[in-house]
Design a protein around this motif. Structure first.
Motif, PDB file in Angstrom:
ATOM      1  N   ALA A  71     -29.760 -13.388 -84.967  1.00 37.16           N
ATOM      2  CA  ALA A  71     -29.176 -14.092 -86.142  1.00 37.16           C
ATOM      3  C   ALA A  71     -28.457 -15.243 -85.501  1.00 37.16           C
ATOM      4  N   VAL A  72     -28.204 -16.341 -86.480  1.00 34.16           N
ATOM      5  CA  VAL A  72     -27.284 -17.283 -86.075  1.00 34.16           C
ATOM      6  C   VAL A  72     -26.147 -17.361 -87.374  1.00 34.16           C
ATOM      7  N   SER A  73     -24.903 -17.569 -86.848  1.00 31.34           N
ATOM      8  CA  SER A  73     -23.887 -17.676 -88.057  1.00 31.34           C
ATOM      9  C   SER A  73     -23.787 -19.228 -88.381  1.00 31.34           C
ATOM     10  N   VAL A  74     -23.820 -19.576 -89.403  1.00 33.07           N
ATOM     11  CA  VAL A  74     -23.750 -20.888 -90.018  1.00 33.07           C
ATOM     12  C   VAL A  74     -22.394 -21.129 -90.856  1.00 33.07           C
ATOM     13  N   PHE A  75     -21.410 -21.991 -90.213  1.00 34.11           N
ATOM     14  CA  PHE A  75     -20.431 -22.281 -90.967  1.00 34.11           C
ATOM     15  C   PHE A  75     -20.021 -23.449 -91.658  1.00 34.11           C
ATOM     16  N   GLY A  76     -19.294 -23.576 -92.883  1.00 32.71           N
ATOM     17  CA  GLY A  76     -19.347 -25.071 -93.402  1.00 32.71           C
ATOM     18  C   GLY A  76     -18.277 -24.785 -94.671  1.00 32.71           C
ATOM     19  N   SER A  77     -17.888 -25.992 -94.994  1.00 34.05           N
ATOM     20  CA  SER A  77     -16.927 -25.963 -96.544  1.00 34.05           C
ATOM     21  C   SER A  77     -17.470 -25.296 -97.707  1.00 34.05           C
ATOM     22  N   ALA A  78     -16.779 -24.317 -98.175  1.00 39.19           N
ATOM     23  CA  ALA A  78     -17.052 -23.880 -99.525  1.00 39.19           C
ATOM     24  C   ALA A  78     -16.995 -25.405-100.702  1.00 39.19           C
ATOM     25  N   ARG A  79     -16.427 -26.272-100.240  1.00 40.87           N
ATOM     26  CA  ARG A  79     -16.297 -27.252-101.381  1.00 40.87           C
ATOM     27  C   ARG A  79     -17.487 -28.457-101.101  1.00 40.87           C
ATOM     28  N   THR A  80     -18.749 -28.289-100.255  1.00 45.93           N
ATOM     29  CA  THR A  80     -19.605 -29.203-100.240  1.00 45.93           C
ATOM     30  C   THR A  80     -20.443 -29.178-101.675  1.00 45.93           C
ATOM     31  N   PRO A  81     -20.563 -30.498-101.805  1.00 47.05           N
ATOM     32  CA  PRO A  81     -21.284 -30.625-103.343  1.00 47.05           C
ATOM     33  C   PRO A  81     -22.705 -30.322-103.226  1.00 47.05           C
ATOM     34  N   ARG A  82     -23.385 -29.817-104.235  1.00 47.15           N
ATOM     35  CA  ARG A  82     -24.751 -29.507-104.228  1.00 47.15           C
ATOM     36  C   ARG A  82     -25.736 -30.667-103.905  1.00 47.15           C
ATOM     37  N   GLU A  83     -25.171 -31.688-104.605  1.00 45.33           N
ATOM     38  CA  GLU A  83     -25.775 -33.044-104.430  1.00 45.33           C
ATOM     39  C   GLU A  83     -25.641 -33.832-103.175  1.00 45.33           C
ATOM     40  N   SER A  84     -25.102 -33.555-102.229  1.00 44.74           N
ATOM     41  CA  SER A  84     -24.561 -34.202-100.997  1.00 44.74           C
ATOM     42  C   SER A  84     -25.767 -33.953-100.101  1.00 44.74           C
ATOM     43  N   THR A 176     -13.255 -22.942 -91.464  1.00 48.76           N
ATOM     44  CA  THR A 176     -14.189 -23.557 -90.761  1.00 48.76           C
ATOM     45  C   THR A 176     -13.731 -23.891 -89.149  1.00 48.76           C
ATOM     46  N   LEU A 177     -12.450 -24.520 -89.157  1.00 42.73           N
ATOM     47  CA  LEU A 177     -11.939 -24.657 -88.058  1.00 42.73           C
ATOM     48  C   LEU A 177     -11.496 -23.323 -87.322  1.00 42.73           C
ATOM     49  N   ASP A 178     -10.942 -22.542 -88.075  1.00 43.61           N
ATOM     50  CA  ASP A 178     -10.652 -21.129 -87.552  1.00 43.61           C
ATOM     51  C   ASP A 178     -11.923 -20.536 -86.773  1.00 43.61           C
ATOM     52  N   GLU A 179     -12.977 -20.401 -87.597  1.00 43.72           N
ATOM     53  CA  GLU A 179     -14.094 -19.685 -86.883  1.00 43.72           C
ATOM     54  C   GLU A 179     -14.523 -20.417 -85.693  1.00 43.72           C
ATOM     55  N   LEU A 180     -14.544 -21.923 -85.841  1.00 47.10           N
ATOM     56  CA  LEU A 180     -14.868 -22.787 -84.523  1.00 47.10           C
ATOM     57  C   LEU A 180     -13.923 -22.566 -83.303  1.00 47.10           C
ATOM     58  N   PHE A 181     -12.970 -22.519 -83.797  1.00 45.91           N
ATOM     59  CA  PHE A 181     -12.084 -22.117 -82.563  1.00 45.91           C
ATOM     60  C   PHE A 181     -11.775 -20.883 -81.769  1.00 45.91           C
ATOM     61  N   GLU A 182     -12.044 -19.971 -82.727  1.00 47.67           N
ATOM     62  CA  GLU A 182     -12.068 -18.745 -82.442  1.00 47.67           C
ATOM     63  C   GLU A 182     -13.415 -18.476 -81.473  1.00 47.67           C
ATOM     64  N   ALA A 183     -14.513 -18.885 -81.909  1.00 48.29           N
ATOM     65  CA  ALA A 183     -15.830 -18.845 -80.894  1.00 48.29           C
ATOM     66  C   ALA A 183     -15.252 -19.438 -79.673  1.00 48.29           C
ATOM     67  N   LEU A 184     -15.021 -20.847 -79.667  1.00 49.01           N
ATOM     68  CA  LEU A 184     -14.835 -21.421 -78.476  1.00 49.01           C
ATOM     69  C   LEU A 184     -13.848 -20.769 -77.556  1.00 49.01           C
ATOM     70  N   THR A 185     -12.607 -20.142 -78.019  1.00 48.97           N
ATOM     71  CA  THR A 185     -11.760 -19.530 -77.267  1.00 48.97           C
ATOM     72  C   THR A 185     -12.383 -18.273 -76.557  1.00 48.97           C
ATOM     73  N   LEU A 186     -13.345 -17.497 -77.392  1.00 46.32           N
ATOM     74  CA  LEU A 186     -13.903 -16.361 -76.907  1.00 46.32           C
ATOM     75  C   LEU A 186     -14.893 -16.568 -75.920  1.00 46.32           C
ATOM     76  N   VAL A 187     -15.625 -17.745 -76.057  1.00 40.45           N
ATOM     77  CA  VAL A 187     -16.403 -18.340 -74.908  1.00 40.45           C
ATOM     78  C   VAL A 187     -15.759 -18.602 -73.803  1.00 40.45           C
ATOM     79  N   GLN A 188     -14.743 -19.370 -73.825  1.00 42.51           N
ATOM     80  CA  GLN A 188     -13.941 -20.072 -72.715  1.00 42.51           C
ATOM     81  C   GLN A 188     -13.475 -18.962 -72.042  1.00 42.51           C
ATOM     82  N   THR A 189     -12.869 -17.858 -72.623  1.00 46.86           N
ATOM     83  CA  THR A 189     -12.196 -16.760 -71.725  1.00 46.86           C
ATOM     84  C   THR A 189     -13.131 -15.655 -71.402  1.00 46.86           C
ATOM     85  N   ARG A 190     -14.424 -15.965 -71.737  1.00 44.65           N
ATOM     86  CA  ARG A 190     -15.501 -14.929 -71.476  1.00 44.65           C
ATOM     87  C   ARG A 190     -15.297 -13.489 -72.042  1.00 44.65           C
TER      88      ARG A 190
END
Length: 249
Positions: A71-84, A176-190
């Motif tokens: 599986a792949v996790s996809v993150f993004g804003s809850a405020r993204t408009p459907r017409e965007s 989204t930033l929280d999830e991103l930096f969590e993942a980057l930190t986990l990968v960086q620190t192995r």
């Protein structure tokens, strides 16, 4: 031997693995307190009880996702408009991930999360939503076909990482930033085996990347190699290729 009623409390008491002495000794036994229907109910708000709820969330989450497959996790804003255009891109990313053989995991909410779930569901794949209890949460979006609701952010975040082989991060806010930096930190620190992280939308992420390079790295707070922990793309096919190529099946 149990003390007769009215006898002085023992100087030492063992309650499972817990040792209590002197004024920390509690009256009665564990079974007695379990079976007694009367008495205060504040215990349901204590830390030991919260630990049990946390444990149950891990059990439920792991049980629901154990046989998910790649599986792949996809993150993004809850405020993204459907017409965007961002919503449309997330739909296409969700569908392309399914066609590449992956389930799609999102936070289960509206906006970009809904879009990725929609793409996955309409492509005939497994569309996962990991929801969270929030005062302003709008509930699980209708395109989720496997959903788990969590009380605790850290349990939910563990499941995002544990059951994903890569992340695609669309434009988003603090969550989204929280999830991103969590993942980057986990990968960086192995702490986790390295897996691909793709930032979708170069214009949106360019300011953050410039700050990482011009401030964080320039002042020695991070290594230049840390910029290699993620990819940036504006193309749906390229983004999916990047995350699936490194993730593998």
């Amino acid at each position: 031997m149990a003390n007769p009623e009215g006898a002085p409390a023992p100087e030492e008491q063992r309650l499972g693995p817990v040792l209590r002495r002197h004024d920390q000794v509690q009256p009665g036994t564990t079974d007695q307190r379990l079976l007694d229907s009367e008495g205060p109910s504040e215990w349901v708000h204590t830390d030991p009880w919260r630990v049990m709820r946390i444990q149950s969330e891990f059990v439920e989450g792991f049980g629901a996702l154990a046989e998910l497959g790649p599986a792949v996790s996809v993150f993004g804003s809850a405020r993204t408009p459907r017409e965007s255009t961002e919503y449309d891109a997330a739909v296409r990313i969700g569908a392309a991930l399914v066609k590449a053989g992956f389930a799609v995991i999102t936070g289960g909410g509206p906006g970009a999360m809904e879009a990725a779930n929609k793409g996955a569901a309409e492509a005939g794949g497994i569309s996962v939503g990991l929801g969270i209890e929030l005062p302003f949460e709008q509930g699980m979006n209708p395109y989720v076909n496997l959903g788990v609701d969590f009380r605790y952010f850290f349990v939910r975040k563990t499941c995002f990482v544990k059951y994903a082989r890569g992340f695609v991060v669309l434009p988003g806010g603090l969550g989204t930033l929280d999830e991103l930096f969590e993942a980057l930190t986990l990968v960086q620190t192995r702490k986790v085996t390295r897996f691909p992280i793709v930032l979708f939308g170069a214009a949106y992420w360019s300011g953050l990347i410039d700050w990482l390079r011009g401030t964080l790295i320039a002042q020695g707070k991070a290594s230049p190699h840390d910029l290699e922990l993620f990819h940036v793309s504006d193309d749906v096919e390229e983004a999916v290729a990047l995350v699936t190529k490194e993730a593998g099946i």
